[in-house]
Design a protein around this motif. Structure first.
Motif, mmCIF file in Angstrom:
data_model
loop_
_atom_site.group_PDB
_atom_site.id
_atom_site.type_symbol
_atom_site.label_atom_id
_atom_site.label_comp_id
_atom_site.label_asym_id
_atom_site.label_seq_id
_atom_site.Cartn_x
_atom_site.Cartn_y
_atom_site.Cartn_z
ATOM 1 N N ILE A 1 3.435 0.593 -2.926
ATOM 2 C CA ILE A 1 2.091 1.271 -2.512
ATOM 3 C C ILE A 1 2.184 2.560 -2.350
ATOM 4 N N ASN A 2 3.448 3.228 -1.941
ATOM 5 C CA ASN A 2 3.205 4.696 -1.675
ATOM 6 C C ASN A 2 3.690 5.464 -3.016
ATOM 7 N N ALA A 3 4.167 4.775 -4.142
ATOM 8 C CA ALA A 3 4.477 5.354 -5.384
ATOM 9 C C ALA A 3 3.048 5.885 -5.988
ATOM 10 N N SER A 4 2.006 5.226 -5.265
ATOM 11 C CA SER A 4 0.602 5.791 -5.815
ATOM 12 C C SER A 4 0.328 7.108 -5.566
ATOM 13 N N TRP A 5 1.095 7.918 -4.606
ATOM 14 C CA TRP A 5 0.826 9.200 -4.288
ATOM 15 C C TRP A 5 1.201 10.087 -5.521
#
Lengths: 216, 118, 652
Positions: C131-135
């Motif tokens: 999910i945080n790879a989206s940043w």
């Protein structure tokens, strides 16, 4: 002392390893999993029922539909005779499953192989029927894109089919082990757990057959 | 070793009924009858599906639901041997099943598929 | 038995037992205590990330017409703040305690399925990173943590943002479900002799209830997310209004999951507080059985209240009344818990340690959040409050003031058990007071903001609407929370080196985990204890405290428990009635020396998690079928290799 500890720690030491309740860990886990699956299929079935009769265009499950622009006629799409046969096949696979389990419990290596193979075969037959059904629906103009019925029908029965597929793989694995080195009565619990899953997939189909196919 | 022995005998007493149940699984005779009943009910379901006079009545849907509930219960009780197995499994299955059924009914009500008349 | 008289405190020596260290030992671990620590550190890391997001939100909203971030970024910030705090902080932080504590509290050597446990962690780690790879793709999820469809369908959210969100949550769901089945089995089946259900520590009970909520609620969100995934990737019509889909379908399915989820977030914290308060009041928990029953009732009712999140959509008077009544009903068992904690403290000899302060913080602040919750249980009030800052205030009181305070209480309380050293009380006190004051300063004014009409999720607001002052206060409060958190982080790492050595039982605890060394050896209990009451350690050390608690005798004939394979032959003889439950545990030899067989460390759960994750990577790469197929094959292979390898070393 140490030997005793090791022996009783061996998972293959006995059919009923000592636990707080005397029940098998995996069996508790599979029942908890089945309880969880109730919610999974309840959500899918609810969605199917909520969207029942709300599709804007056909084909429809139980009644014919004429496309107002092309005047093409789509007949009611569900094929009850074929599905009745596949339902019967799945019910019989459950019978084969219990016979496989009781053969493993008795240590009857010959019957256990026959019944495990029959269960897997009947499951695969069910999947064959489903593949036939899906392709013929697509030919008749119903896909997951067509309407709400198409989306909810294919996904509900598709997920059930995916569960059957997983079950067939599981059964074939057990069959492979049985052929290779034989399942001992001590390992009947492994067949039992697989059987519980298999029967659960069967009862889900009992619900789907009535709710999707028979109720108009 | 003495401690070990006494302990396992205690545990055997306590779990006697769970273990005993596992060994009183129904046999081929029961399974055969169960399969026959399941087949007959399925045949009955399909048969009434093709009875236009019956499908038009208000009994059609409740009858089908009742028949499939019976099939469901038979498979769960005999094939999944919940009838013979430890009570814990019954709780693990029936609790969620009931809540899930209530949720289906609740959703159908909320989406106006079931209506309450006052 | 070595001795039955009270034993001198076990001196802590760093050399009593050695963990294997090194990266490989962590990657291949199946030890529930190590998995618990992995959960712990991962979720604390995400706590800092989620806090950073909150800090940016408060900076943006400090004054009118803020331009610290753009509206687009703001959407991403509040979505990721909610998603992170719920799925990557509170749930896994609770899971850290489940892992670490449940086996210790029930007197087991590990969970029922140690490798599945490791698998759950790796899947969780992967989901959080996903999910945080989206940043890094400038595509963080941006539709709110409950991602209402049709807003989240492809036509309205064309980018990768929602793809990351929907797939990430799906991955995290797998982790929670696997852990759920594991803990249910563990608690049912791995209890030590005499550890009847009604003798289990309350934390274990609340964890038990939470697992049921998880395994029953997560399938619903799985289905809802699957529909969304299919709509976005394969063109189905589940949320396609132009095909006749009902825009309320997502909302119903989401909240059917979402409301039980609320109790998944709070019940573990309730459990932790129920461990902390009795110990620091030197009194058994007031109304133990009622505490358990009210937990069960909360969970059960939790499945019948979901639509109170949706009063504003117009469900009609019957549905509104039904969900209003069930919602108000939940206040009863919850109130019972509050009063039982108060009853436990009443007349006790209180010790205001940091853990106790945080526990009392939960009791006070959760009550405020609970009462504002009852306010919007009433549809007419809810229509005023919904989607305003009043709601934001409410759920931060229950989640930050409730869950986080409870989890902090648990962290301070169990830090010595996890690390072997005590956390500094002075820095802890700073942490508590800054957090408690900052928290109230941040969230209390939000009640007024909401009632003055400030909606949730707006990135800026105009001057002159009377919102400036309260927003100032909220942002100041956030600064205090940040400073408090700095104290916490500092304290955490400093205490690891310089903290006072804890010994087995630094607090005078009552439950089994306090009878073994801190940190516990990998096998936990050299001898599986025989339990005769709810407070086995108090029975031995201060029997006066437990005089009124029901006891069994060690000689009772019906021992309904026995732990898998743990008949090491050193169980206390049944005639030993002098509190053998807390007989001293030898300090400490390795599992091998004691003849205890522990699971073999294995990398297979990690491989399975990695390959499963790769299936989802393939999906987000525009349905890259070769990758998905290859990953699925790898998953099957690692699964087979895992399942066909025995858990423990073979003996011949």
């Amino acid at each position: 002392m140490a030997t005793a500890a090791i022996e009783s720690h061996d998972p293959h030491a006995g059919a009923h390893p000592a636990t707080s309740t005397g029940l098998n860990n995996t069996k508790i886990a599979i029942w908890a999993f089945i309880g969880s699956e109730c919610f999974f299929f309840a959500s899918l079935i609810s969605t199917y029922l909520i969207y029942k009769g709300r599709s804007l265009v056909g084909p429809f499950p139980h009644e014919a539909w004429t496309d107002p622009s092309t005047h093409q006629v789509f007949k009611a799409i569900l094929n009850i005779p074929i599905t009745s046969v596949s339902t019967f096949v799945l019910l019989m696979s459950s019978l084969a499953m219990v016979l496989a389990h009781s053969a493993v419990v008795r240590g009857d290596r010959k019957s256990s192989k026959i019944w495990l193979a029959s269960t897997a075969l009947l499951g695969a037959t069910f999947l064959g029927f489903q593949a036939y059904e899906f392709t013929s629906f697509v030919h008749e103009g119903l896909t997951i894109h067509t309407n709400l019925f198409g989306s909810s029908f294919f996904i509900l029965t598709g997920f059930h089919g995916a569960h059957v597929t997983a079950g067939v793989i599981w059964l074939l694995t057990l069959l492979f082990i049985d052929i290779k080195r034989g399942l001992t009565p001590d390992e009947a619990i492994n067949v039992d757990v697989c059987a519980l899953y298999w029967h659960f997939v069967d009862v889900v189909w009992i619900a789907i057959f009535t709710l999707v196919y028979l109720i108009k | 070793m003495a401690a070990d022995h006494s302990h396992s005998s205690v545990s055997h007493d306590a779990h006697g009924d769970a273990a005993a149940h596992e060994h009183t699984h129904p046999d081929w005779g029961t399974y055969k009858w169960v399969a026959l009943i399941l087949t007959l009910i399925t045949a009955l379901e399909v048969w009434i599906y093709y009875l236009p006079s019956f499908t038009a009545t208000r009994l059609f849907v409740p009858t089908l639901l009742a028949l499939s509930a019976i099939k469901f219960a038979i498979v769960v009780m005999f094939y999944m041997h919940l009838k013979y197995d430890a009570k814990l499994f019954r709780a693990l299955f029936i609790g969620p099943l009931l809540i899930a059924s209530f949720i289906i009914v609740g959703l159908l009500f909320l989406f106006n598929h079931i209506k309450i008349q006052f | 038995m070595a001795t039955t008289v009270s034993l001198p405190p076990t001196p802590y020596t760093a050399t009593t037992h050695k963990y294997e260290s090194g990266l490989w030992s962590w990657l291949s671990t199946t030890d529930h205590k190590r998995v618990g620590q992995l959960y712990l550190y991962t979720s604390l890391f995400w706590f800092l990330v989620g806090g950073l997001e909150a800090g940016m939100i408060r900076t943006q909203l400090y004054g009118p017409n803020g331009h610290f971030v753009s509206a687009t970024t703001y959407n991403e910030l509040f979505t990721m703040h909610g998603t992170t705090m719920i799925f990557l902080v509170i749930m896994p932080l609770s899971a850290a305690f489940f892992n670490f504590l449940i086996p210790l509290q029930i007197g087991a050597r590990d969970v029922a399925f140690p490798r599945l446990n490791a698998f759950s962690y790796w899947v969780f780690l992967f989901g959080g990173l996903f999910i945080n790879a989206s940043w890094f793709f400038h595509a963080a999820p941006n539709a709110g943590w409950f991602g209402y469809a049709p807003l989240t369908t492809r036509p309205y959210s064309p980018g990768l943002n929602i793809d990351f969100w929907v797939i990430g949550l799906q991955i995290l769901g797998i982790s929670s479900l696997a852990a759920g089945f594991n803990f249910i089995t563990t608690i049912i089946n791995m209890r030590a002799p005499g550890m009847h259900f009604m003798r289990m520590p309350v934390f274990t009970w609340m964890a038990f209830i939470t697992q049921f909520l998880i395994v029953l609620a997560f399938p619903i969100i799985t289905v809802a997310l699957t529909f969304l995934m299919l709509d976005r990737f394969f063109g189905t019509n589940f949320y396609e209004v132009s095909a006749g889909a009902d825009p309320l379908l997502w909302q119903h399915l989401f909240w059917l999951f979402g409301h039980p989820e609320v109790y998944i977030l709070i019940l573990p914290a309730f459990g932790l507080v129920s461990e902390v308060i009795p110990v620091f009041s030197r009194k058994p928990l007031f109304g133990y059985p009622v505490m358990i029953y009210s937990g069960i009732l909360i969970a059960f009712l939790g499945f019948g209240v979901w639509a109170h999140h949706m009063f504003a959509v117009g469900m009609g008077p019957i549905a509104d009344s039904f969900f209003s009544i069930t919602t108000m009903l939940i206040a009863i068992p919850t109130g019972v818990k509050i009063f039982n904690w108060l009853g436990t403290m009443w007349g006790g000899s209180l010790r205001f340690t940091t853990a106790m302060k945080f526990a009392i913080g939960l009791v006070a602040l959760f009550t405020i959040g609970g009462i504002s919750g009852v306010m919007h249980a009433s549809p007419p009030s809810d229509l005023q409050q919904t989607d305003s800052y009043f709601i934001v205030a409410h759920f931060h009181y229950v989640l930050f003031g409730g869950s986080m305070m409870g989890l902090f209480a648990g962290l301070y309380f169990f830090y010595p058990k996890i690390t072997g050293r005590l956390m500094g009380e002075k820095a802890g006190s700073w942490h508590f007071w800054l957090t408690a004051i900052g928290m109230n300063l941040t969230f209390f004014p939000m009640h007024f903001l909401g009632l003055h009409g400030m909606p949730r999720r707006i990135s800026t607001y105009d001057a002159g609407q009377g919102w400036e002052q309260d927003n100032h206060l909220a942002s100041y409060g956030a600064i205090l929370i940040v400073i408090g958190t700095c104290f916490f982080v500092y304290n955490w790492f400093r205490s690891m080196k310089t903290g006072k050595v804890a010994g087995n039982d630094p607090w005078g605890g009552a439950t089994l985990e306090w009878m073994i060394p801190s940190p516990p050896p990998d096998y936990n209990f050299a001898t599986i204890p025989n339990v005769t009451s709810r407070y086995p350690l108090w029975d031995r050390k201060s029997p006066r405290l437990t005089a009124e608690v029901p006891h069994g005798s060690a000689a009772e004939t019906k021992i309904d428990v026995e732990v898998a394979g743990q008949k090491t032959g050193t169980l206390p003889a049944p005639s030993d009635t002098t509190g053998n439950a807390a007989s001293p545990q030898p300090v400490t030899s390795s599992a091998k020396q004691l003849g205890i067989v522990m699971p073999t460390p294995t990398i297979r759960p990690l491989l399975a998690a990695l390959s499963l994750g790769s299936v989802f990577i393939g999906l987000i790469m525009h349905k890259n079928l070769p990758i998905m197929f290859l990953a699925a094959i790898c998953f099957m292979l690692s699964l087979y290799s895992w399942l066909l390898t025995p858990l423990e070393p073979e003996h011949h």
